[in-house]
Motif scaffolding. Structure first.
Motif, PDB file in Angstrom:
ATOM      1  N   LEU A 160       0.835  -1.202   0.000  1.00  0.00           N
ATOM      2  CA  LEU A 160       0.000   0.000   0.000  1.00  0.00           C
ATOM      3  C   LEU A 160       0.872   1.257   0.000  1.00  0.00           C
ATOM      4  CD1 LEU A 160      -2.900   1.058   0.053  1.00  0.00           C
ATOM      5  CD2 LEU A 160      -2.799   0.947   2.555  1.00  0.00           C
ATOM      6  N   MET A 161       1.952   1.247   0.778  1.00  0.00           N
ATOM      7  CA  MET A 161       2.884   2.383   0.804  1.00  0.00           C
ATOM      8  C   MET A 161       3.519   2.598  -0.567  1.00  0.00           C
ATOM      9  SD  MET A 161       4.951   1.896   4.349  1.00  0.00           S
ATOM     10  CE  MET A 161       4.176   1.957   5.942  1.00  0.00           C
ATOM     11  N   LEU A 162       3.828   1.500  -1.259  1.00  0.00           N
ATOM     12  CA  LEU A 162       4.408   1.628  -2.597  1.00  0.00           C
ATOM     13  C   LEU A 162       3.423   2.297  -3.549  1.00  0.00           C
ATOM     14  CD1 LEU A 162       6.290  -1.775  -3.007  1.00  0.00           C
ATOM     15  CD2 LEU A 162       7.315   0.505  -2.835  1.00  0.00           C
ATOM     16  N   TYR A 163       2.171   1.863  -3.517  1.00  0.00           N
ATOM     17  CA  TYR A 163       1.163   2.487  -4.385  1.00  0.00           C
ATOM     18  C   TYR A 163       1.035   3.979  -4.073  1.00  0.00           C
ATOM     19  CZ  TYR A 163      -0.529  -2.095  -6.008  1.00  0.00           C
ATOM     20  OH  TYR A 163      -0.639  -3.339  -6.577  1.00  0.00           O
ATOM     21  N   ASN A 164       0.963   4.322  -2.786  1.00  0.00           N
ATOM     22  CA  ASN A 164       0.834   5.730  -2.408  1.00  0.00           C
ATOM     23  C   ASN A 164       2.062   6.533  -2.826  1.00  0.00           C
ATOM     24  OD1 ASN A 164      -1.771   5.740  -1.312  1.00  0.00           O
ATOM     25  ND2 ASN A 164      -1.040   4.966   0.646  1.00  0.00           N
ATOM     26  N   GLY A 165       3.242   5.949  -2.661  1.00  0.00           N
ATOM     27  CA  GLY A 165       4.465   6.631  -3.083  1.00  0.00           C
ATOM     28  C   GLY A 165       4.490   6.851  -4.581  1.00  0.00           C
ATOM     29  N   CYS A 166       4.061   5.852  -5.320  1.00  0.00           N
ATOM     30  CA  CYS A 166       4.023   5.960  -6.776  1.00  0.00           C
ATOM     31  C   CYS A 166       3.106   7.106  -7.198  1.00  0.00           C
ATOM     32  CB  CYS A 166       3.558   4.639  -7.383  1.00  0.00           C
ATOM     33  SG  CYS A 166       3.669   4.569  -9.173  1.00  0.00           S
ATOM     34  N   LEU A 167       1.953   7.205  -6.562  1.00  0.00           N
ATOM     35  CA  LEU A 167       1.020   8.290  -6.887  1.00  0.00           C
ATOM     36  C   LEU A 167       1.619   9.652  -6.549  1.00  0.00           C
ATOM     37  CD1 LEU A 167      -2.302   6.630  -5.719  1.00  0.00           C
ATOM     38  CD2 LEU A 167      -1.684   7.268  -8.058  1.00  0.00           C
ATOM     39  N   LYS A 168       2.325   9.729  -5.433  1.00  0.00           N
ATOM     40  CA  LYS A 168       2.977  10.990  -5.051  1.00  0.00           C
ATOM     41  C   LYS A 168       4.003  11.398  -6.104  1.00  0.00           C
ATOM     42  CE  LYS A 168       6.375  11.074  -2.090  1.00  0.00           C
ATOM     43  NZ  LYS A 168       7.209  10.997  -0.904  1.00  0.00           N
ATOM     44  N   PHE A 169       4.818  10.441  -6.553  1.00  0.00           N
ATOM     45  CA  PHE A 169       5.849  10.762  -7.540  1.00  0.00           C
ATOM     46  C   PHE A 169       5.235  11.121  -8.900  1.00  0.00           C
ATOM     47  CE2 PHE A 169       8.560   7.936  -4.728  1.00  0.00           C
ATOM     48  CZ  PHE A 169       9.155   9.008  -4.088  1.00  0.00           C
ATOM     49  N   ILE A 170       4.135  10.485  -9.255  1.00  0.00           N
ATOM     50  CA  ILE A 170       3.438  10.844 -10.496  1.00  0.00           C
ATOM     51  C   ILE A 170       2.944  12.294 -10.401  1.00  0.00           C
ATOM     52  CG2 ILE A 170       1.376  10.429 -11.906  1.00  0.00           C
ATOM     53  CD1 ILE A 170       1.814   7.398 -11.359  1.00  0.00           C
ATOM     54  N   ARG A 171       2.370  12.665  -9.245  1.00  0.00           N
ATOM     55  CA  ARG A 171       1.910  14.053  -9.059  1.00  0.00           C
ATOM     56  C   ARG A 171       3.070  15.040  -9.213  1.00  0.00           C
ATOM     57  NH1 ARG A 171      -1.235  11.779  -5.034  1.00  0.00           N
ATOM     58  NH2 ARG A 171       0.225  12.384  -3.410  1.00  0.00           N
ATOM     59  N   TYR A 172       4.215  14.731  -8.607  1.00  0.00           N
ATOM     60  CA  TYR A 172       5.383  15.610  -8.733  1.00  0.00           C
ATOM     61  C   TYR A 172       5.882  15.649 -10.179  1.00  0.00           C
ATOM     62  CZ  TYR A 172       5.884  16.005  -3.624  1.00  0.00           C
ATOM     63  OH  TYR A 172       5.696  16.259  -2.293  1.00  0.00           O
ATOM     64  N   GLY A 173       5.829  14.514 -10.860  1.00  0.00           N
ATOM     65  CA  GLY A 173       6.214  14.481 -12.271  1.00  0.00           C
ATOM     66  C   GLY A 173       5.301  15.356 -13.104  1.00  0.00           C
ATOM     67  N   LYS A 174       4.016  15.303 -12.801  1.00  0.00           N
ATOM     68  CA  LYS A 174       3.037  16.135 -13.508  1.00  0.00           C
ATOM     69  C   LYS A 174       3.321  17.613 -13.247  1.00  0.00           C
ATOM     70  CE  LYS A 174      -1.920  16.567 -14.207  1.00  0.00           C
ATOM     71  NZ  LYS A 174      -3.239  16.015 -13.919  1.00  0.00           N
ATOM     72  N   LYS A 175       3.629  17.926 -12.001  1.00  0.00           N
ATOM     73  CA  LYS A 175       3.967  19.306 -11.647  1.00  0.00           C
ATOM     74  C   LYS A 175       5.200  19.759 -12.430  1.00  0.00           C
ATOM     75  CE  LYS A 175       5.016  22.230  -7.696  1.00  0.00           C
ATOM     76  NZ  LYS A 175       5.299  22.313  -6.271  1.00  0.00           N
ATOM     77  N   GLY A 176       6.174  18.878 -12.574  1.00  0.00           N
ATOM     78  CA  GLY A 176       7.369  19.200 -13.337  1.00  0.00           C
ATOM     79  C   GLY A 176       7.060  19.529 -14.789  1.00  0.00           C
ATOM     80  N   ILE A 177       6.162  18.741 -15.387  1.00  0.00           N
ATOM     81  CA  ILE A 177       5.774  19.015 -16.780  1.00  0.00           C
ATOM     82  C   ILE A 177       5.060  20.363 -16.863  1.00  0.00           C
ATOM     83  CG2 ILE A 177       4.250  18.312 -18.686  1.00  0.00           C
ATOM     84  CD1 ILE A 177       4.865  15.381 -17.908  1.00  0.00           C
ATOM     85  N   GLU A 178       4.110  20.576 -15.960  1.00  0.00           N
ATOM     86  CA  GLU A 178       3.325  21.815 -15.984  1.00  0.00           C
ATOM     87  C   GLU A 178       4.204  23.052 -15.792  1.00  0.00           C
ATOM     88  OE1 GLU A 178      -0.839  19.845 -14.354  1.00  0.00           O
ATOM     89  OE2 GLU A 178       0.511  20.819 -12.928  1.00  0.00           O
ATOM     90  N   GLU A 179       5.242  22.923 -14.953  1.00  0.00           N
ATOM     91  CA  GLU A 179       6.132  24.056 -14.669  1.00  0.00           C
ATOM     92  C   GLU A 179       7.356  24.078 -15.592  1.00  0.00           C
ATOM     93  OE1 GLU A 179       7.079  23.751 -10.504  1.00  0.00           O
ATOM     94  OE2 GLU A 179       5.007  24.184  -9.898  1.00  0.00           O
ATOM     95  N   GLN A 180       7.380  23.151 -16.531  1.00  0.00           N
ATOM     96  CA  GLN A 180       8.517  22.999 -17.449  1.00  0.00           C
ATOM     97  C   GLN A 180       9.839  22.842 -16.686  1.00  0.00           C
ATOM     98  OE1 GLN A 180       8.281  26.127 -20.395  1.00  0.00           O
ATOM     99  NE2 GLN A 180       6.469  25.219 -21.311  1.00  0.00           N
ATOM    100  N   ASN A 181       9.755  22.119 -15.555  1.00  0.00           N
ATOM    101  CA  ASN A 181      10.930  21.800 -14.744  1.00  0.00           C
ATOM    102  C   ASN A 181      11.289  20.345 -15.065  1.00  0.00           C
ATOM    103  OD1 ASN A 181      12.683  20.917 -12.708  1.00  0.00           O
ATOM    104  ND2 ASN A 181      11.759  22.251 -11.161  1.00  0.00           N
ATOM    105  N   MET A 182      12.184  20.186 -16.039  1.00  0.00           N
ATOM    106  CA  MET A 182      12.480  18.846 -16.548  1.00  0.00           C
ATOM    107  C   MET A 182      13.185  17.963 -15.522  1.00  0.00           C
ATOM    108  SD  MET A 182      10.953  18.823 -19.371  1.00  0.00           S
ATOM    109  CE  MET A 182       9.781  20.025 -18.779  1.00  0.00           C
ATOM    110  N   GLU A 183      13.964  18.558 -14.639  1.00  0.00           N
ATOM    111  CA  GLU A 183      14.616  17.755 -13.601  1.00  0.00           C
ATOM    112  C   GLU A 183      13.582  17.192 -12.632  1.00  0.00           C
ATOM    113  OE1 GLU A 183      18.034  18.015 -10.126  1.00  0.00           O
ATOM    114  OE2 GLU A 183      17.813  19.692 -11.510  1.00  0.00           O
ATOM    115  N   LEU A 184      12.649  18.036 -12.184  1.00  0.00           N
ATOM    116  CA  LEU A 184      11.584  17.586 -11.285  1.00  0.00           C
ATOM    117  C   LEU A 184      10.766  16.486 -11.958  1.00  0.00           C
ATOM    118  CD1 LEU A 184      10.009  18.063  -8.592  1.00  0.00           C
ATOM    119  CD2 LEU A 184       8.568  19.655  -9.893  1.00  0.00           C
ATOM    120  N   LYS A 185      10.405  16.712 -13.212  1.00  0.00           N
ATOM    121  CA  LYS A 185       9.619  15.736 -13.977  1.00  0.00           C
ATOM    122  C   LYS A 185      10.360  14.409 -14.077  1.00  0.00           C
ATOM    123  CE  LYS A 185      10.398  15.175 -18.106  1.00  0.00           C
ATOM    124  NZ  LYS A 185      10.666  14.921 -19.503  1.00  0.00           N
TER     125      LYS A 185
END
Length: 132
Positions: A24-49
């Motif tokens: 369950l922690m892995l699934y939640n962590g994966c979702l958190k990292f996907i959200r941060y990746g999405k934020k990186g794309i939206e902010e054009q921050n390629m390192e964050l993405k």
């Protein structure tokens, strides 16, 4: 070196979690990292993405490696994990928010199903303990 209280709490949570809770922690962590990746794309921050989508991929890879291949449902789950991984790769290469959203939706379905499995297992174990 003195640990921060939050980090000590996280370490203790991981060290005392059941295998089901770790998943369950892995699934939640994966979702958190996907959200941060999405934020990186939206902010054009390629390192964050890139960093966060790769972390999400690492979690999916871990779920694939640790999947019990003898379980009847494994043959149904493995292709879905592989598909999620492909979506993450595509999202990272093409800065594709739709692929990230689709990956997140699938991981959420796995997480929610897994939560329900844990809940039903605990209820069953409790009832068996009461009857004993």
């Amino acid at each position: 070196m003195v640990q921060q209280p939050y980090q000590a709490y996280i370490n203790n949570s991981v060290n005392t979690a059941s295998p089901a809770e770790l998943t369950l922690m892995l699934y939640n962590g994966c979702l958190k990292f996907i959200r941060y990746g999405k934020k990186g794309i939206e902010e054009q921050n390629m390192e964050l993405k890139n960093t966060n989508i790769q972390k999400a991929q690492n979690i999916i890879t871990e779920l694939m490696v640790t999947l019990d291949q003898s379980a009847p449902i494994a043959k149904d789950i493995m292709p879905l994990y592989d598909y999620i991984n492909q979506l993450l790769i595509e999202a990272n290469i093409k800065n594709d928010l739709n692929s990230l959203d689709e990956a997140a939706n699938l991981v959420e379905e796995f997480r929610d199903t897994w939560k329900e499995v844990i809940k039903q297992t605990r209820t069953r174990e409790y009832k068996q303990g009461v009857q004993a």
